[in-house]
Design a protein around this motif. Sequence first.
Motif, mmCIF file in Angstrom:
data_model
loop_
_atom_site.group_PDB
_atom_site.id
_atom_site.type_symbol
_atom_site.label_atom_id
_atom_site.label_comp_id
_atom_site.label_asym_id
_atom_site.label_seq_id
_atom_site.Cartn_x
_atom_site.Cartn_y
_atom_site.Cartn_z
ATOM 1 N N ASN A 75 38.445 12.438 76.625
ATOM 2 C CA ASN A 75 39.875 12.268 76.362
ATOM 3 C C ASN A 75 40.313 12.803 75.002
ATOM 4 O O ASN A 75 41.355 12.395 74.479
ATOM 5 N N TYR A 76 39.533 13.725 74.439
ATOM 6 C CA TYR A 76 39.829 14.247 73.102
ATOM 7 C C TYR A 76 41.213 14.868 72.989
ATOM 8 O O TYR A 76 41.820 14.901 71.918
ATOM 9 N N ASN A 77 41.744 15.394 74.113
ATOM 10 C CA ASN A 77 43.044 16.087 74.075
ATOM 11 C C ASN A 77 44.222 15.150 74.326
ATOM 12 O O ASN A 77 45.364 15.597 74.405
ATOM 13 N N GLN A 78 43.942 13.862 74.433
ATOM 14 C CA GLN A 78 45.002 12.872 74.611
ATOM 15 C C GLN A 78 45.362 12.251 73.261
ATOM 16 O O GLN A 78 44.667 12.430 72.263
ATOM 17 N N ASN A 79 46.426 11.492 73.251
ATOM 18 C CA ASN A 79 46.871 10.824 72.026
ATOM 19 C C ASN A 79 46.069 9.531 71.858
ATOM 20 O O ASN A 79 46.516 8.447 72.237
ATOM 21 N N ILE A 80 44.865 9.653 71.323
ATOM 22 C CA ILE A 80 43.992 8.489 71.169
ATOM 23 C C ILE A 80 43.723 8.211 69.696
ATOM 24 O O ILE A 80 43.715 9.115 68.863
ATOM 25 N N THR A 104 43.638 2.649 70.423
ATOM 26 C CA THR A 104 43.429 2.956 71.842
ATOM 27 C C THR A 104 42.066 2.477 72.293
ATOM 28 O O THR A 104 41.924 1.820 73.334
ATOM 29 N N ARG A 109 37.890 18.254 68.801
ATOM 30 C CA ARG A 109 39.076 19.061 69.109
ATOM 31 C C ARG A 109 38.938 20.483 68.582
ATOM 32 O O ARG A 109 39.276 21.453 69.270
ATOM 33 N N GLU A 126 46.910 22.050 73.422
ATOM 34 C CA GLU A 126 46.003 21.780 74.543
ATOM 35 C C GLU A 126 44.810 20.932 74.140
ATOM 36 O O GLU A 126 44.320 20.110 74.932
ATOM 37 N N GLY A 130 44.801 18.706 71.734
ATOM 38 C CA GLY A 130 45.177 17.372 71.282
ATOM 39 C C GLY A 130 45.907 17.237 69.974
ATOM 40 O O GLY A 130 46.297 16.127 69.594
ATOM 41 N N ASP A 145 49.052 17.256 67.491
ATOM 42 C CA ASP A 145 50.455 16.958 67.787
ATOM 43 C C ASP A 145 51.406 18.063 67.353
ATOM 44 O O ASP A 145 52.577 18.078 67.755
#
Length: 305
Positions: free
Chosen positions: A212-217, A221, A253, A274, A276, A278
């Motif tokens: 989940n590295y490309n998510q907002n974590i 979280t 990332r 892509e 992660g 912002d």
Amino acid sequence: MPEKEPLYIEEIFDYVSQRPQKFALNFWEDPRYFKLHRHNFVEFMYVVKGEGTEHINSISYSLKPGTFSIVMPYQIHRIEYSEQNPLSIYVVAISFEELLAPSSIFYRIGQLLLNYDENVLPYYYFEGKEKEMMDSLFEEAWIYYNQQDVWAEIILKAKILEIVAYFDRCRNLACGKNFQRPASNFVTNRAQKENIPVPTDYWQLVYYVHKNYNQNIDLKTLSKEFHLSPSYISQLFKKLVGSNFHNFLIEVRLQHACSLLLSTDKPVTDIALEVGFDSYSTFARVFHKHKGMSALEFRKRGGAG
């Protein structure tokens, strides 16, 4: 100046088929392999001949014929070797996914190895009859690895299971440990103080970032997902991979960004989002800090520093 960081290896490369795989067995005598690096798969190493020293995170130990060691995903490690007595080693690599997939033959290995216990050493010295047994197991595995048929692959995987089981059994017997490893005192005491459950699959934290590295974590979280406090999770990342959560997430990332820069023609702005980040400005600043050049320059140079 860019920060000194380890070489990152993203794929398991099979030197027989000459393509990436989820599992591989190789025989190394190449000193380039021994430089500071980390990778997203588990690695087992067995020394056939030579001498040296291996460093995994903050642990260092001598290498000699009969040494078996484990490097877990994303752990920083390197090997110092003697030019007068160079190392020859077998290396087994298994992807993170293969260790965690219930349908995989390596799932049971994952259940054993991904239970974190800071008191269990990542290496064992085989000697005498034990060493003869392990030598024989690797020799047999190497024979099957170089045979090109379906049954050979199945037997090879079974042989790797036998190798890892034999290592873990010998290591536990030598330490006088029970096969059902309890959580370490540090983990238990901290968990009781925070009134939280004591999970044993700490590597699931690392795997969560891996997927989940490309998510907002962030730490919050993971705290919500694993029912652990942010400060405790931060300590676990330092113990497991040698980096705090924030630095580890940035590194993962950036390595995915580097892979996309070299393997695609996607615009840098698209790659930044892509993987992660912002914003492009944040990506550009972080990339230059770690790589010492812009992403465009990195692409033009083909990744060369």
